[in-house]
Scaffold this motif. Structure first.
Motif, PDB file in Angstrom:
ATOM      1  N   PRO A   1     120.049  39.730  71.083  1.00 40.02           N
ATOM      2  CA  PRO A   1     119.698  38.931  72.514  1.00 40.02           C
ATOM      3  C   PRO A   1     119.366  37.472  71.972  1.00 40.02           C
ATOM      4  N   GLN A   2     119.030  37.103  70.505  1.00 35.52           N
ATOM      5  CA  GLN A   2     119.168  35.841  70.058  1.00 35.52           C
ATOM      6  C   GLN A   2     121.145  35.080  71.036  1.00 35.52           C
TER       7      GLN A   2
ATOM      8  N   LYS B   1     123.861  22.695  70.569  1.00 34.06           N
ATOM      9  CA  LYS B   1     123.885  24.000  70.880  1.00 34.06           C
ATOM     10  C   LYS B   1     124.961  24.978  70.588  1.00 34.06           C
TER      11      LYS B   1
ATOM     12  N   ARG C   1     123.269  36.371  72.525  1.00 28.40           N
ATOM     13  CA  ARG C   1     123.510  35.854  73.867  1.00 28.40           C
ATOM     14  C   ARG C   1     122.527  35.161  74.318  1.00 28.40           C
ATOM     15  N   SER C   2     121.445  34.649  73.797  1.00 25.07           N
ATOM     16  CA  SER C   2     120.375  33.528  74.473  1.00 25.07           C
ATOM     17  C   SER C   2     121.147  32.395  73.848  1.00 25.07           C
ATOM     18  N   LYS C   3     121.612  31.908  72.849  1.00 25.13           N
ATOM     19  CA  LYS C   3     122.287  30.897  72.296  1.00 25.13           C
ATOM     20  C   LYS C   3     123.223  30.845  72.865  1.00 25.13           C
ATOM     21  N   TYR C   4     124.324  31.557  73.361  1.00 24.59           N
ATOM     22  CA  TYR C   4     125.858  31.523  73.709  1.00 24.59           C
ATOM     23  C   TYR C   4     125.573  30.484  75.499  1.00 24.59           C
ATOM     24  N   GLU C   5     124.461  31.188  75.364  1.00 22.77           N
ATOM     25  CA  GLU C   5     123.916  31.187  77.302  1.00 22.77           C
ATOM     26  C   GLU C   5     123.374  29.593  77.167  1.00 22.77           C
ATOM     27  N   ALA C   6     122.978  29.193  76.628  1.00 23.06           N
ATOM     28  CA  ALA C   6     122.096  27.458  76.090  1.00 23.06           C
ATOM     29  C   ALA C   6     123.229  27.078  76.086  1.00 23.06           C
TER      30      ALA C   6
END
Length: 162
Positions: A106-107, A17, A109-114
């Protein structure tokens, strides 16, 4: 603790990730290899630890960096020289941080949250380093004040400088 009880197995370690996060960052903004001072090739880099995994025994985002695959094995379990490499490392980390909070991406941020489950366990990293609103100077300061003692401890325990 789980890393100390289990065999050192790349499958168990969770870098996928983080690699996906750096891929997304590289898609938006070129990232320099801190050792070669060349652009990272998205198709041939590794995610490596600034402070060796064998010392920190974790895969925390704050200690991970994209690195040319051919250099990774030669670095092995050695520490990079603090100067000038920490500054370059912090620049790449800040680039990622800046994109995490950029509403145009936003992608990212989404990768970070993963990465939360496997790569963000240190309270200081979540509460101080990766909190929205840090200036570049604040970000560098938080990163340095938390990494320098770990780096110095590794040196005192005999880790060689690469």
């Amino acid at each position: 603790m789980v890393y100390k009880l289990s065999p050192m197995d790349e499958k168990m370690r969770k870098l996928k990730k983080v690699h996906e996060l750096w891929d997304a960052v590289i898609d938006i903004h070129p990232v320099r290899d801190i050792f070669r001072d060349e652009w990272i090739d998205k198709n041939s880099y590794d995610v490596d630890h600034f402070i060796p995994w064998s010392f920190v025994m974790n895969d925390e985002l704050w200690n991970l960096m994209p690195m040319d695959s051919s250099l990774n094995s030669s670095k092995s379990n050695k520490l990079p020289k603090w100067n000038p490499f920490f500054q370059k490392f912090a620049e790449n980390q800040f680039l990622m941080y800046d994109l995490i909070f950029d509403e145009r991406y936003p992608q990212i941020r989404s990768k970070y949250e993963a990465c939360f489950r496997d790569n963000l366990h240190s309270i200081w990293a979540y509460q101080e380093l990766y909190r929205k609103g840090n200036s570049k100077e604040e970000f560098y300061h938080v990163l340095e004040k938390n990494m320098q003692p770990v780096y110095d401890s590794a040196r005192r325990q005999g880790y060689q400088v690469w």
